[in-house]
Design a protein around this motif. Structure first.
Motif, PDB file in Angstrom:
ATOM      1  N   THR A   1       0.833  -1.207   0.000  1.00 54.56           N
ATOM      2  CA  THR A   1       0.000   0.000   0.000  1.00 54.56           C
ATOM      3  C   THR A   1       0.862   1.250   0.000  1.00 54.56           C
ATOM      4  O   THR A   1       0.561   2.228  -0.701  1.00 54.56           O
ATOM      5  CB  THR A   1      -0.933  -0.003   1.217  1.00 54.56           C
ATOM      6  OG1 THR A   1      -1.796  -1.139   1.147  1.00 54.56           O
ATOM      7  CG2 THR A   1      -1.777   1.265   1.278  1.00 54.56           C
TER       8      THR A   1
ATOM      9  N   LYS B   1       2.058   1.939  -3.416  1.00 53.43           N
ATOM     10  CA  LYS B   1       1.000   2.473  -4.280  1.00 53.43           C
ATOM     11  C   LYS B   1       0.783   3.960  -4.008  1.00 53.43           C
ATOM     12  O   LYS B   1       0.625   4.762  -4.938  1.00 53.43           O
ATOM     13  CB  LYS B   1      -0.305   1.702  -4.047  1.00 53.43           C
ATOM     14  CG  LYS B   1      -0.322   0.300  -4.608  1.00 53.43           C
ATOM     15  CD  LYS B   1      -1.667  -0.371  -4.326  1.00 53.43           C
ATOM     16  CE  LYS B   1      -1.694  -1.798  -4.825  1.00 53.43           C
ATOM     17  NZ  LYS B   1      -2.999  -2.466  -4.525  1.00 53.43           N
TER      18      LYS B   1
ATOM     19  N   THR C   1      -3.966   2.632   6.906  1.00 55.07           N
ATOM     20  CA  THR C   1      -4.354   3.093   5.571  1.00 55.07           C
ATOM     21  C   THR C   1      -5.647   3.895   5.638  1.00 55.07           C
ATOM     22  O   THR C   1      -5.802   4.921   4.973  1.00 55.07           O
ATOM     23  CB  THR C   1      -4.530   1.904   4.611  1.00 55.07           C
ATOM     24  OG1 THR C   1      -3.308   1.173   4.541  1.00 55.07           O
ATOM     25  CG2 THR C   1      -4.910   2.369   3.214  1.00 55.07           C
TER      26      THR C   1
ATOM     27  N   LEU D   1      -7.722   3.116  -3.721  1.00 53.10           N
ATOM     28  CA  LEU D   1      -7.487   2.037  -2.753  1.00 53.10           C
ATOM     29  C   LEU D   1      -8.230   2.272  -1.436  1.00 53.10           C
ATOM     30  O   LEU D   1      -8.372   1.358  -0.624  1.00 53.10           O
ATOM     31  CB  LEU D   1      -5.995   1.828  -2.512  1.00 53.10           C
ATOM     32  CG  LEU D   1      -5.155   2.973  -1.925  1.00 53.10           C
ATOM     33  CD1 LEU D   1      -5.244   3.040  -0.414  1.00 53.10           C
ATOM     34  CD2 LEU D   1      -3.700   2.819  -2.353  1.00 53.10           C
ATOM     35  N   CYS D   2      -8.684   3.514  -1.199  1.00 48.35           N
ATOM     36  CA  CYS D   2      -9.397   3.810   0.049  1.00 48.35           C
ATOM     37  C   CYS D   2     -10.755   3.132   0.109  1.00 48.35           C
ATOM     38  O   CYS D   2     -11.350   3.033   1.186  1.00 48.35           O
ATOM     39  CB  CYS D   2      -9.561   5.324   0.218  1.00 48.35           C
ATOM     40  SG  CYS D   2      -7.992   6.202   0.433  1.00 48.35           S
TER      41      CYS D   2
ATOM     42  N   ASP E   1     -11.152  -0.014  -0.848  1.00 49.03           N
ATOM     43  CA  ASP E   1     -10.938  -1.453  -0.699  1.00 49.03           C
ATOM     44  C   ASP E   1     -11.658  -1.961   0.545  1.00 49.03           C
ATOM     45  O   ASP E   1     -11.749  -1.268   1.557  1.00 49.03           O
ATOM     46  CB  ASP E   1      -9.441  -1.769  -0.588  1.00 49.03           C
ATOM     47  CG  ASP E   1      -8.705  -1.541  -1.896  1.00 49.03           C
ATOM     48  OD1 ASP E   1      -9.372  -1.307  -2.915  1.00 49.03           O
ATOM     49  OD2 ASP E   1      -7.462  -1.576  -1.876  1.00 49.03           O
TER      50      ASP E   1
END
Length: 560
Positions: A247, A250, A433, A448-449, A451
């Motif tokens: 993460t 990314k 995250t 990605l938030c 996910d």
């Protein structure tokens, strides 16, 4: 002994010394707060409550939690005459010091999928078998609570951050806690209790949407230690590096976030400079120290060994960052943690160099990586008694650790600092995250938030978004889209429904459209959807969930 504010191991003394403090003062441990709104009873909706977030559990950064308050007190004045209060032994139930499954008369009032916020009292003060904050939260979670608020026991006292003691049993409890927790003032707790005592149901909205400052480009830091002999704490730290590195890469590659690692330092008091403890842990006559990993000066690795490896890892980041590859630090620290353990007697400079080569360190900076790395690493042996030399690398770390007007000081290990503010909660990849995602302006979070591991899916069957968007009752005319921030979902309302706002949480709803009031929905003579049952002068409209029915001609029963 109190139940809140326990520093992890000897780091309490270490950090207080480096910050120049003399007691466990508020400034030694920065308090991170979030907001609470009383949404029911409605007469208190203008009142907000501050709560200090615990440094364990999972805080819902960027989100909200709407829940009913449950206070498991043994005080009969909180109950109607026919209700018996719970009874716990040896400590009263409202302290939460006993597994609730072992208490008589205890049950958690849960219905219709509502969330439960358990209210517990701080204390009781005792030296034997102290009832720590982490134990209260763990037992509340075991009973089914979704969040815990502990009420301070001293009026006018500052709020404080709850930290799990470093005994292995409590560290394990903290690791297993997956709900949110925090401390509120005695004054605010008494307000809630008075409402409950008056027979009112109390509903609170816990809000983390403003817990962190938001920036278009987020900066975040990890303050840690290369020591691997501190039990559960060290295991969690190494697991975090392994789980977070994908993460982190990314985020770095997206250009939306920057990361920097740092290492905890402490200073030795002047009166102890000549002791074996300071001499084995410090350089520059006690100016820069690292904690002894096993607590024994005579055995095993020393604090100086940890200080050296810390600086080697920090220098690796500096070389990699200068070369435009800062995310290599994650690979370096992960590989070092796996291959260079204290247990296997491999926690050495030689092993650190082998890892440097394995992750491609020599190729950095146009094949000058090894030279730059070695030039960066301070000579710990030569600096042991030196009081005049300058060590910019360590001086910078110490200054960053102390903080500034725009940056919280770092006072515990490990610490994550996001946009200058300390993260509170469990140090796992998904939780951190989530906090990083909350530090972006609403709506500009990276993909990605959303996910599943990061964002609660409020659109699952019977979850709050699913229910408020009326997905089931609309026969799939409506839909729920999961989002990261705020209420955590958006409603898409189909024919027969209109978008509204929930009075309690402020989240979106799909409300039934009353077509019988809005006549544009009703088929009329000559219209494209003319229905005979709706078109006559004696026809009536009956509103239904997501639609309407027409009666057709009604008989004239008027006799006058």
């Amino acid at each position: 002994m109190r139940d809140v504010v326990r520093m992890r191991g000897d780091h309490a003394i270490a950090i207080i010394l480096v910050l120049g403090l003399h007691s466990f003062a508020r400034s030694a441990l920065n308090i991170e707060e979030a907001g609470i709104k009383i949404v029911y009873p409605p007469g208190h909706r203008t009142q907000t409550i501050k709560w200090a977030l615990a440094d364990f559990g999972i805080e819902k950064y960027g989100g909200q939690l709407l829940g009913n308050v449950f206070y498991p007190t043994e005080d009969t004045s909180f109950y109607s005459a026919n209700v018996k209060p719970p009874k716990c032994v040896p400590t009263d139930a409202q302290y939460g010091c006993t597994l609730f499954s072992k208490c008589t008369g205890f049950s958690l009032p849960r219905n219709d999928g509502n969330q439960i916020i358990m209210l517990l009292d701080r204390g009781p003060a005792r030296t034997e078998d102290p009832c720590y904050f982490v134990k209260k939260v763990y037992y509340a979670q075991q009973a089914g609570a979704d969040a815990v608020l502990v009420v301070n026991d001293v009026a006018g006292a500052d709020l404080s951050t709850a930290i799990a003691p470093d005994e292995e049993v409590f560290a394990k409890m903290a690791e297993d806690i997956t709900i949110s927790a925090g401390l509120i003032s005695k004054e605010d707790g008494d307000i809630i209790k008075d409402m409950l005592k008056s027979g009112n149901a109390v509903t609170l909205l816990l809000n983390w949407t403003s817990a962190l400052p938001q920036k278009a480009k987020v900066s975040w830091e990890l303050w840690s230690n290369s020591n691997d002999e501190c039990g559960t704490l060290c295991d969690e730290q190494l697991a975090f590096v392994r789980d977070m590195k994908a993460t982190a890469k990314k985020l770095q590659d997206s250009g939306l976030a920057t990361f920097s690692p740092h290492y905890i330092l402490f200073a030795c008091p002047a009166q102890y400079l000549d002791t074996p403890e300071c001499q084995s842990q410090c350089i520059m006559k006690g100016a820069f120290c690292a904690q002894d990993p096993d607590g024994s000066v005579a055995e095993g690795y020393a604090g100086l060994d940890v200080l050296k490896i810390n600086m080697m890892q920090l220098c690796f980041f500096q070389v990699a960052n200068t070369s435009g590859q800062p995310d290599l630090w994650w690979d370096y620290v992960d590989m070092f943690g796996r291959n260079c353990t204290m247990k296997d007697k491999q926690y050495t400079e030689e092993c650190a160099r082998r890892v440097f080569v394995s992750v491609g360190g020599p190729a950095l900076s146009m094949n000058t990586g090894l030279t730059l790395w070695e030039q960066c690493i301070p000579n710990v042996t030569a600096l042991a008694q030196n009081t005049t030399a300058r060590v910019p690398l360590l001086e910078q770390e110490q200054a960053l650790q102390r903080g500034s007007d725009s940056m919280n000081p770092v006072s515990i290990m490990p610490t994550v600092r996001i946009n200058g503010v300390q993260y509170r909660g469990k140090h796992d990849a998904a939780s951190v995250t989530r906090a990083i995602c909350a530090a972006f302006p609403t709506g500009s979070e990276p993909a990605l938030c959303n996910d599943r591991a990061v964002s609660d899916n409020e659109c699952l069957v019977d979850a709050i978004g699913y229910r408020r968007c009326r997905v089931r009752t609309s026969r799939a005319v409506n839909s729920c889209n999961n989002t990261f921030s705020g209420s955590g979902y958006k409603c898409v309302c189909g024919k027969g429904y209109k978008r509204g706002t929930d009075d309690l949480s402020g989240g979106e709803t799909c409300d039934d459209e009353n077509e019988c009031i809005n006549h544009s929905y009703i088929p009329r003579p000559g219209g494209p959807t003319e229905k005979p049952a709706c078109s006559c002068s004696r026809c009536a409209c009956i509103n239904t969930e997501g639609g309407f029915n027409c009666t057709g001609p009604l008989p004239n029963k008027c006799t006058a």
